[in-house]
Every structure is written in C-alpha cells, then in structure tokens.
Design a protein around this motif. Structure first.
Motif, PDB file in Angstrom:
ATOM      1  N   VAL A  66       5.177  43.188  74.103  1.00  9.91           N
ATOM      2  CA  VAL A  66       6.266  43.490  73.170  1.00  9.91           C
ATOM      3  C   VAL A  66       6.077  44.907  72.642  1.00  9.91           C
ATOM      4  O   VAL A  66       4.972  45.289  72.246  1.00  9.91           O
ATOM      5  CB  VAL A  66       6.274  42.505  71.982  1.00  9.91           C
ATOM      6  N   GLY A  67       7.150  45.676  72.628  1.00  5.18           N
ATOM      7  CA  GLY A  67       7.152  46.985  71.977  1.00  5.18           C
ATOM      8  C   GLY A  67       7.987  46.899  70.713  1.00  5.18           C
ATOM      9  O   GLY A  67       9.093  46.342  70.740  1.00  5.18           O
ATOM     10  N   ALA A  68       7.479  47.419  69.615  1.00  3.80           N
ATOM     11  CA  ALA A  68       8.199  47.280  68.345  1.00  3.80           C
ATOM     12  C   ALA A  68       7.931  48.467  67.442  1.00  3.80           C
ATOM     13  O   ALA A  68       6.875  49.106  67.538  1.00  3.80           O
ATOM     14  CB  ALA A  68       7.778  45.989  67.637  1.00  3.80           C
ATOM     15  N   ILE A  69       8.880  48.746  66.572  1.00  5.84           N
ATOM     16  CA  ILE A  69       8.585  49.693  65.510  1.00  5.84           C
ATOM     17  C   ILE A  69       7.726  48.978  64.469  1.00  5.84           C
ATOM     18  O   ILE A  69       7.740  47.760  64.367  1.00  5.84           O
ATOM     19  CB  ILE A  69       9.870  50.287  64.894  1.00  5.84           C
ATOM     20  N   GLN A  70       6.986  49.747  63.693  1.00  2.00           N
ATOM     21  CA  GLN A  70       5.912  49.190  62.861  1.00  2.00           C
ATOM     22  C   GLN A  70       6.386  48.142  61.874  1.00  2.00           C
ATOM     23  O   GLN A  70       5.669  47.172  61.592  1.00  2.00           O
ATOM     24  CB  GLN A  70       5.223  50.326  62.110  1.00  2.00           C
ATOM     25  N   GLY A  71       7.599  48.289  61.368  1.00  2.00           N
ATOM     26  CA  GLY A  71       8.065  47.385  60.333  1.00  2.00           C
ATOM     27  C   GLY A  71       8.219  45.942  60.774  1.00  2.00           C
ATOM     28  O   GLY A  71       8.310  45.043  59.937  1.00  2.00           O
ATOM     29  N   PHE A  72       8.230  45.691  62.088  1.00  6.87           N
ATOM     30  CA  PHE A  72       8.343  44.327  62.584  1.00  6.87           C
ATOM     31  C   PHE A  72       7.015  43.580  62.567  1.00  6.87           C
ATOM     32  O   PHE A  72       6.997  42.370  62.797  1.00  6.87           O
ATOM     33  CB  PHE A  72       8.864  44.327  64.025  1.00  6.87           C
TER      34      PHE A  72
ATOM     35  N   PHE B 254      13.684  43.363  55.357  1.00  7.43           N
ATOM     36  CA  PHE B 254      12.737  42.487  56.034  1.00  7.43           C
ATOM     37  C   PHE B 254      11.415  43.186  56.336  1.00  7.43           C
ATOM     38  O   PHE B 254      10.397  42.534  56.511  1.00  7.43           O
ATOM     39  CB  PHE B 254      13.345  41.883  57.307  1.00  7.43           C
ATOM     40  N   PHE B 255      11.415  44.513  56.381  1.00  6.78           N
ATOM     41  CA  PHE B 255      10.165  45.259  56.576  1.00  6.78           C
ATOM     42  C   PHE B 255       9.177  44.984  55.445  1.00  6.78           C
ATOM     43  O   PHE B 255       7.970  45.026  55.648  1.00  6.78           O
ATOM     44  CB  PHE B 255      10.444  46.765  56.606  1.00  6.78           C
ATOM     45  N   VAL B 256       9.702  44.768  54.236  1.00  8.23           N
ATOM     46  CA  VAL B 256       8.851  44.681  53.041  1.00  8.23           C
ATOM     47  C   VAL B 256       8.974  43.317  52.380  1.00  8.23           C
ATOM     48  O   VAL B 256       8.735  43.180  51.188  1.00  8.23           O
ATOM     49  CB  VAL B 256       9.210  45.812  52.045  1.00  8.23           C
ATOM     50  N   HIS B 257       9.317  42.319  53.148  1.00  9.91           N
ATOM     51  CA  HIS B 257       9.594  40.982  52.616  1.00  9.91           C
ATOM     52  C   HIS B 257       8.463  40.456  51.759  1.00  9.91           C
ATOM     53  O   HIS B 257       8.672  39.928  50.659  1.00  9.91           O
ATOM     54  CB  HIS B 257       9.873  40.024  53.776  1.00  9.91           C
ATOM     55  N   ASP B 258       7.219  40.582  52.238  1.00  5.14           N
ATOM     56  CA  ASP B 258       6.078  40.014  51.505  1.00  5.14           C
ATOM     57  C   ASP B 258       5.866  40.721  50.171  1.00  5.14           C
ATOM     58  O   ASP B 258       5.588  40.081  49.148  1.00  5.14           O
ATOM     59  CB  ASP B 258       4.812  40.076  52.356  1.00  5.14           C
ATOM     60  N   ASP B 259       5.992  42.049  50.139  1.00  3.42           N
ATOM     61  CA  ASP B 259       5.846  42.795  48.886  1.00  3.42           C
ATOM     62  C   ASP B 259       6.957  42.441  47.903  1.00  3.42           C
ATOM     63  O   ASP B 259       6.741  42.385  46.689  1.00  3.42           O
ATOM     64  CB  ASP B 259       5.853  44.303  49.153  1.00  3.42           C
ATOM     65  N   VAL B 260       8.165  42.212  48.419  1.00  8.88           N
ATOM     66  CA  VAL B 260       9.274  41.801  47.560  1.00  8.88           C
ATOM     67  C   VAL B 260       8.992  40.435  46.950  1.00  8.88           C
ATOM     68  O   VAL B 260       9.197  40.203  45.754  1.00  8.88           O
ATOM     69  CB  VAL B 260      10.598  41.785  48.354  1.00  8.88           C
ATOM     70  N   GLN B 261       8.496  39.508  47.787  1.00  7.86           N
ATOM     71  CA  GLN B 261       8.200  38.165  47.297  1.00  7.86           C
ATOM     72  C   GLN B 261       7.123  38.184  46.216  1.00  7.86           C
ATOM     73  O   GLN B 261       7.139  37.376  45.285  1.00  7.86           O
ATOM     74  CB  GLN B 261       7.753  37.281  48.466  1.00  7.86           C
ATOM     75  N   ARG B 262       6.193  39.102  46.323  1.00  5.46           N
ATOM     76  CA  ARG B 262       5.111  39.211  45.318  1.00  5.46           C
ATOM     77  C   ARG B 262       5.560  39.972  44.083  1.00  5.46           C
ATOM     78  O   ARG B 262       4.801  40.071  43.113  1.00  5.46           O
ATOM     79  CB  ARG B 262       3.882  39.889  45.937  1.00  5.46           C
ATOM     80  N   GLY B 263       6.739  40.559  44.100  1.00  2.00           N
ATOM     81  CA  GLY B 263       7.241  41.294  42.946  1.00  2.00           C
ATOM     82  C   GLY B 263       6.690  42.698  42.817  1.00  2.00           C
ATOM     83  O   GLY B 263       6.857  43.341  41.786  1.00  2.00           O
TER      84      GLY B 263
END
Length: 312
Positions: free
Chosen positions: A98-104, A249-258
């Motif tokens: 798989v090739g992806a940009i970093q945010g994935f 979606f790149f920063v989903h986890d940081d958003v969830q943590r506030g």
C-alpha cells in the motif's frame, strides 16, 4: 518471442527503474557488461533502440516503454495467478503493498491493517509513505497494489490509473483547543490569513489546495513552518504556535482526546477535497490486495462521512 524473454526484459526494467546500467547490475548481482549485453540483444530483436542514457540516467524510448508495459503486465498476472492458487488454501503467504500519504497511517493501522493481519497472519504487508506524486508513480510502476491520497480530485485517466473509492474529506483548520478561530461562528478563508501557519511541502495535497486558495483570494498565508511530515505539523499545532490545514480524519485521535479541534472552512476549494483509493487500470490484483481493498473502503474513516470536532 523467445528473444523477448521475461528474464531478458527484466534487465531493461531494472536499468530504467534504477536509472542506470551500473545500478541495475549491482541490484541484479551481475557485471554491468551482462546488463548491457542483454539490452543489446533485445534491441537487436526489436530492431530499434530501447534505452537512452544521459547525465540524468537511463530513460526508455517509445519501444522501450512498450516492452516495460509488457513486463509489468506479465509480473502482475503471474502474481495474480500465484495469489489465486494460494487463495484456495486461505492466503498462506504473499505480500500486499500500500502507498499512502502520511495522514492515513493511524486510520490504516487501527481500522484495516490490524484486522487484515489477524485474518491473514502469513501475508506480509508493505506500507510506503510519500507524496501524492510518489504514490501515483508507485502505482504506475506496480510497486504498490493500492494507493491512498488526499487533496484536489485527481484526473487519473491520463496516467493509466483509476479510482476504486472516494469520499469528500474537506480540508479543515487544525488548531489547538481554545485557539481564537474556535470563537468564530463560521471560519472562512479570509479569516485564516492573519494567523501563523504550518504547511506541508509542495508535493502534498493540502499544500496544493493552499496554493490554489492563495491564488484565488490574492492573499498569502503567513507560513511560520514548512514541513514534509505530519508529526512536525501536529507538533507545531500542539505547541500553540499556529494553525495547519488537514482533513479531520488525519487527526481523529487528537480530536477525540480534546487536544486539537478540526474547524470546517467555508471555501469551495477546501470543501471539494477528496480522499481517494487508487489502483492501476487493467492490473489484475492478487486475492490479498482485493480483500484489503474491500476492508479499506468498508472500515477507514477516510471513506466515511467527514468527522469534524466542531459544527460551525
């Protein structure tokens, strides 16, 4: 066709891929003269030059491109055949790239690759991270089976690629919680230009969009940091140094943590950004790659409705 043997064409393929005869010889563990001799025999059979060399390396001629396309099709069909036979026995080995940009990366690891590995522990996964242009090149050269990009919607027909899935994933202003932009009822492009920004390098989709916004608005972002890695951009935001532009979606986890907030931006270019899953047109994917493709479209946040921390 015996003189156009796959083994012989591989010498041409590696010389082009590695940009030179000597580099191909080192990779193949043979003498440079052996690579030159095999390519010369191919040229004799084809009755035309196949390779042009200059200071920048080795480049295929028009005839060379035809042979390279034949080689890639042969390799991908052979890979698909082996995969289909292996699939009868439950994917006991093989590789999916798989090739992806970093945010994935987080989305991939948590919502697709972990489950895939649990189901198929003997299949090796290869993940290559790069820019949009890197991923398109890897797909065209069959170095990866699947490509994941984000940015302006790509016109893929001219580059022998096709879209397997896509989803609207607008570019958001990513800010530390409590940033002044969070106090605005609606964030518009004109509200961004007074704040310091950390932006991705030129080859990345969000930077392409930022450049287009600058041209359309006839204003420039105050670039305090330019970085080719998501870690640097997010560290910039978490440190309270300014704003960056990314899909939520790149920063989903940081958003969830506030820790940060992803603020929608009212601008047609920001809102038109797409996440795309791309494959090479005409390539017969192996069984493992097809299974992972289905898993990506079903599970990734990138291909679900955009998840934004603050509705404005």
């Amino acid at each position: 066709m015996s003189d156009f043997s796959i083994t012989r064409i591989r010498y041409l393929f590696e010389a082009v891929r590695l940009r030179g005869i000597r580099a191909a010889a080192d990779f193949l563990d043979v003498a440079p003269s052996a690579v030159s001799r095999q390519i010369a025999l191919l040229e004799k059979t084809a009755r035309t030059p196949l390779l042009e060399t200059n200071r920048r390396g080795a480049n295929p001629t028009e005839a060379g491109l035809i042979l390279l396309a034949y080689y890639r099709e042969h390799v991908s069909r052979e890979e698909a055949l082996i995969s289909q036979l292996d699939g009868i026995h439950g994917l006991q080995h093989g590789n999916v790239a798989v090739g992806a940009i970093q945010g994935f990366t987080e989305d991939l690891m948590n919502r697709a690759l972990r489950e895939f590995r649990q189901q198929h522990p003997n299949v090796t996964l290869t993940l290559r991270l790069g820019s949009v242009n890197d991923i398109l090149t890897w797909l065209q050269d069959d170095q990866v089976h699947l490509g994941l990009t984000h940015g302006p919607r790509l016109n893929l027909h001219a580059v022998r690629l096709k879209e397997a899935a896509s989803s609207a994933q607008p570019v958001c202003a990513i800010v530390k919680t409590g940033h002044p932009l969070t106090q605005l009822p609606v964030v518009r492009a004109r509200d961004l230009f007074d704040h310091p920004f950390g932006l991705a390098s030129a080859a990345f989709g969000t930077r392409m969009i930022a450049d287009e916004v600058e041209a359309l608005e006839k204003r420039q972002f105050k670039v305090a940091l330019e970085c080719d890695h998501l870690i640097g951009l997010m560290s910039f935001v978490r440190a309270g140094m300014g704003v960056t532009l990314l899909p939520a979606f790149f920063v989903h986890d940081d958003v969830q943590r506030g820790v940060v907030q992803a603020l929608p931006i009212r601008h047609k270019l920001m809102e038109a950004a797409q996440a795309q899953l791309i494959v090479r047109r005409g390539r017969e994917l192996p069984v493992g790659a097809l299974k992972l493709q289905r898993m990506l479209t079903a599970n990734l946040l990138a291909f679900s409705a955009p998840a934004v921390a603050q509705e404005i």
